[in-house]
Write a protein that holds these residues in place. Structure first.
Motif, PDB file in Angstrom:
ATOM      1  N   ASP A 209     -43.888  -6.112   1.212  1.00 41.06           N
ATOM      2  CA  ASP A 209     -43.038  -6.801   1.872  1.00 41.06           C
ATOM      3  C   ASP A 209     -44.048  -7.373   3.669  1.00 41.06           C
ATOM      4  O   ASP A 209     -44.169  -8.499   3.744  1.00 41.06           O
ATOM      5  CB  ASP A 209     -41.883  -6.061   2.200  1.00 41.06           C
ATOM      6  N   SER A 210     -44.891  -6.761   3.683  1.00 36.35           N
ATOM      7  CA  SER A 210     -45.130  -7.065   4.820  1.00 36.35           C
ATOM      8  C   SER A 210     -46.306  -8.305   5.065  1.00 36.35           C
ATOM      9  O   SER A 210     -46.466  -9.216   5.370  1.00 36.35           O
ATOM     10  CB  SER A 210     -46.752  -5.739   5.644  1.00 36.35           C
ATOM     11  N   ASN A 221     -41.614 -10.252   8.419  1.00 38.93           N
ATOM     12  CA  ASN A 221     -42.044  -9.665   7.207  1.00 38.93           C
ATOM     13  C   ASN A 221     -40.810  -8.190   6.859  1.00 38.93           C
ATOM     14  O   ASN A 221     -40.423  -8.281   5.987  1.00 38.93           O
ATOM     15  CB  ASN A 221     -42.930  -9.720   7.077  1.00 38.93           C
ATOM     16  N   LEU A 222     -40.756  -7.502   7.814  1.00 40.24           N
ATOM     17  CA  LEU A 222     -40.271  -6.071   7.985  1.00 40.24           C
ATOM     18  C   LEU A 222     -38.918  -6.141   8.674  1.00 40.24           C
ATOM     19  O   LEU A 222     -38.377  -5.388   9.433  1.00 40.24           O
ATOM     20  CB  LEU A 222     -41.311  -5.146   8.840  1.00 40.24           C
ATOM     21  N   LYS A 223     -38.440  -7.568   8.994  1.00 41.79           N
ATOM     22  CA  LYS A 223     -36.686  -7.188  10.189  1.00 41.79           C
ATOM     23  C   LYS A 223     -35.838  -6.305   9.452  1.00 41.79           C
ATOM     24  O   LYS A 223     -34.943  -6.043   9.569  1.00 41.79           O
ATOM     25  CB  LYS A 223     -36.103  -8.205   9.827  1.00 41.79           C
ATOM     26  N   ASN A 224     -36.496  -5.813   7.913  1.00 37.21           N
ATOM     27  CA  ASN A 224     -35.105  -5.671   7.206  1.00 37.21           C
ATOM     28  C   ASN A 224     -35.127  -3.558   7.160  1.00 37.21           C
ATOM     29  O   ASN A 224     -34.443  -2.600   6.959  1.00 37.21           O
ATOM     30  CB  ASN A 224     -34.930  -5.589   5.994  1.00 37.21           C
ATOM     31  N   TYR A 225     -35.934  -3.255   7.651  1.00 35.81           N
ATOM     32  CA  TYR A 225     -36.655  -2.356   8.396  1.00 35.81           C
ATOM     33  C   TYR A 225     -36.277  -1.388   9.694  1.00 35.81           C
ATOM     34  O   TYR A 225     -36.068  -2.143  10.442  1.00 35.81           O
ATOM     35  CB  TYR A 225     -38.349  -1.781   7.534  1.00 35.81           C
ATOM     36  N   ASP A 226     -36.481   0.133   9.579  1.00 37.20           N
ATOM     37  CA  ASP A 226     -36.809   0.307  11.000  1.00 37.20           C
ATOM     38  C   ASP A 226     -37.683   0.059  11.994  1.00 37.20           C
ATOM     39  O   ASP A 226     -38.926   0.299  11.857  1.00 37.20           O
ATOM     40  CB  ASP A 226     -36.309   1.782  11.300  1.00 37.20           C
ATOM     41  N   ASP A 240     -49.079  -4.397  17.978  1.00 34.33           N
ATOM     42  CA  ASP A 240     -47.479  -4.270  17.696  1.00 34.33           C
ATOM     43  C   ASP A 240     -46.773  -4.983  16.730  1.00 34.33           C
ATOM     44  O   ASP A 240     -47.433  -5.102  16.204  1.00 34.33           O
ATOM     45  CB  ASP A 240     -47.308  -4.754  19.825  1.00 34.33           C
ATOM     46  N   LEU A 241     -45.325  -5.469  17.147  1.00 30.39           N
ATOM     47  CA  LEU A 241     -44.720  -6.400  15.998  1.00 30.39           C
ATOM     48  C   LEU A 241     -44.861  -7.368  15.914  1.00 30.39           C
ATOM     49  O   LEU A 241     -44.950  -7.940  14.933  1.00 30.39           O
ATOM     50  CB  LEU A 241     -43.182  -5.875  16.356  1.00 30.39           C
ATOM     51  N   MET A 242     -46.276  -8.460  16.721  1.00 27.34           N
ATOM     52  CA  MET A 242     -46.771  -9.364  17.016  1.00 27.34           C
ATOM     53  C   MET A 242     -47.429  -9.608  15.758  1.00 27.34           C
ATOM     54  O   MET A 242     -47.969 -10.592  16.087  1.00 27.34           O
ATOM     55  CB  MET A 242     -46.508 -10.128  17.569  1.00 27.34           C
ATOM     56  N   VAL A 243     -48.161  -8.361  15.318  1.00 29.50           N
ATOM     57  CA  VAL A 243     -49.257  -8.421  14.447  1.00 29.50           C
ATOM     58  C   VAL A 243     -48.823  -9.350  12.591  1.00 29.50           C
ATOM     59  O   VAL A 243     -47.884  -8.911  12.565  1.00 29.50           O
ATOM     60  CB  VAL A 243     -50.101  -6.951  14.404  1.00 29.50           C
ATOM     61  N   ARG A 244     -49.428  -9.707  12.485  1.00 31.77           N
ATOM     62  CA  ARG A 244     -50.262  -9.882  10.800  1.00 31.77           C
ATOM     63  C   ARG A 244     -50.438  -9.026  10.079  1.00 31.77           C
ATOM     64  O   ARG A 244     -50.774  -7.964  10.486  1.00 31.77           O
ATOM     65  CB  ARG A 244     -50.828 -11.527  11.076  1.00 31.77           C
ATOM     66  N   ALA A 245     -49.899  -8.799   8.731  1.00 32.12           N
ATOM     67  CA  ALA A 245     -50.413  -7.466   8.095  1.00 32.12           C
ATOM     68  C   ALA A 245     -51.388  -7.515   8.090  1.00 32.12           C
ATOM     69  O   ALA A 245     -52.307  -6.616   7.254  1.00 32.12           O
ATOM     70  CB  ALA A 245     -49.736  -8.019   6.238  1.00 32.12           C
TER      71      ALA A 245
END
Length: 262
Positions: A209-210, A221-226, A240-245
């Motif tokens: 998913d990432s 990409n992980l908006k459905n996770y916590d 942070d959350l702006m990072v790419r996989a």
């Protein structure tokens, strides 16, 4: 290669460069009480070099037209099995062989590279190392370092089990017939200890998913996770959350999966 008609459907590009064959053999330390599995020996160019180890050798070949080429290699320790490697029950095929370490050494048909690697990873057999001839761009992807453009889900997946190393480049001119792409030899060495993952299904799904949309960041990409739990882990790695996989190391993926599985 004489009058042999190569089957494009089987990905038959036979390695003919003896220097490359010698380098493949030199890249691994096989003992006489070990077992080598060769996938797709073709007319036996690599098989001939593998015999120099005097180890147990099982070759899996789907094309029965090469029987006359391969039968000369067979003896008490070397057998050729004419079957589709992806369909055979490997444990059954080698259950009567007493061996110490297991190696997979092969010039793989490009179209089944990933399925063969996945078959060996999912097998209960303990493979010490795999030395594989693959398409050059695939070698770059499998051996990519975190932060590079080639780093992807398959890279992280493999690195969980193996240390992956691109050994050397191989020109397309080393094959007959000459393919449209260059190749490379990679070595996958089994890690002595896997990282502790609480839920492997979640771990591997998280990785997929990432990377689902490589140009999007983890928040998307992980908006459905916590995301709160994920952010907490990312911050431990200076991210942070702006990072790419492609910028997330294996250990971070492990920590994220473990936090999410609690």
């Amino acid at each position: 290669m004489g009058d042999f008609k190569h089957k494009h459907s089987l990905g038959q590009n036979f390695l003919k460069d003896k220097g490359v064959l010698a380098k493949i053999v030199d890249s691994v330390d096989v003992k006489e009480d070990d077992l080598i599995i060769e996938v797709g020996p073709g007319q036996g160019a690599l098989t001939k070099f593998l015999k120099l180890f005097h180890a147990n050798l099982r070759c899996f070949e789907v094309d029965t037209r090469v029987k006359k080429d391969l039968e000369k290699f067979e003896d008490d320790k070397t057998k050729v099995i004419y079957n589709d490697f992806l369909k055979v029950n490997l444990e059954d095929e080698i259950k009567d062989i007493k061996y110490n370490d297991l190696y997979v050494i092969a010039n793989l048909p490009y179209y089944i590279t990933t399925p063969i690697i996945e078959k060996m990873i999912s097998s209960p057999l303990n493979v010490k190392a795999m030395v594989l001839m693959v398409q050059n761009e695939v070698a770059d992807r499998l051996s990519a370092k975190v932060g590079s453009k080639d780093y992807g889900a398959i890279t992280v997946f493999l690195n969980y089990y193996y240390n992956v190393e691109k050994l050397f480049f191989v020109s397309r001119k080393a094959f007959d017939p000459v393919p449209n792409v260059d190749s490379a030899v990679i070595k996958l060495s089994k890690k002595e200890k896997e990282l502790d993952v609480y839920n492997k299904d979640l771990f591997f799904k998280l990785i997929q998913d990432s990377f689902r949309m490589k140009r999007k960041n983890i928040r998307n990409n992980l908006k459905n996770y916590d995301l709160d739990k994920i952010l907490e882990v990312l911050q431990n790695y200076g991210l942070d959350l702006m990072v790419r996989a492609e910028s997330i190391p294996l250990n971070c993926f492990v920590d994220m999966a473990n936090v999410l599985s609690k």
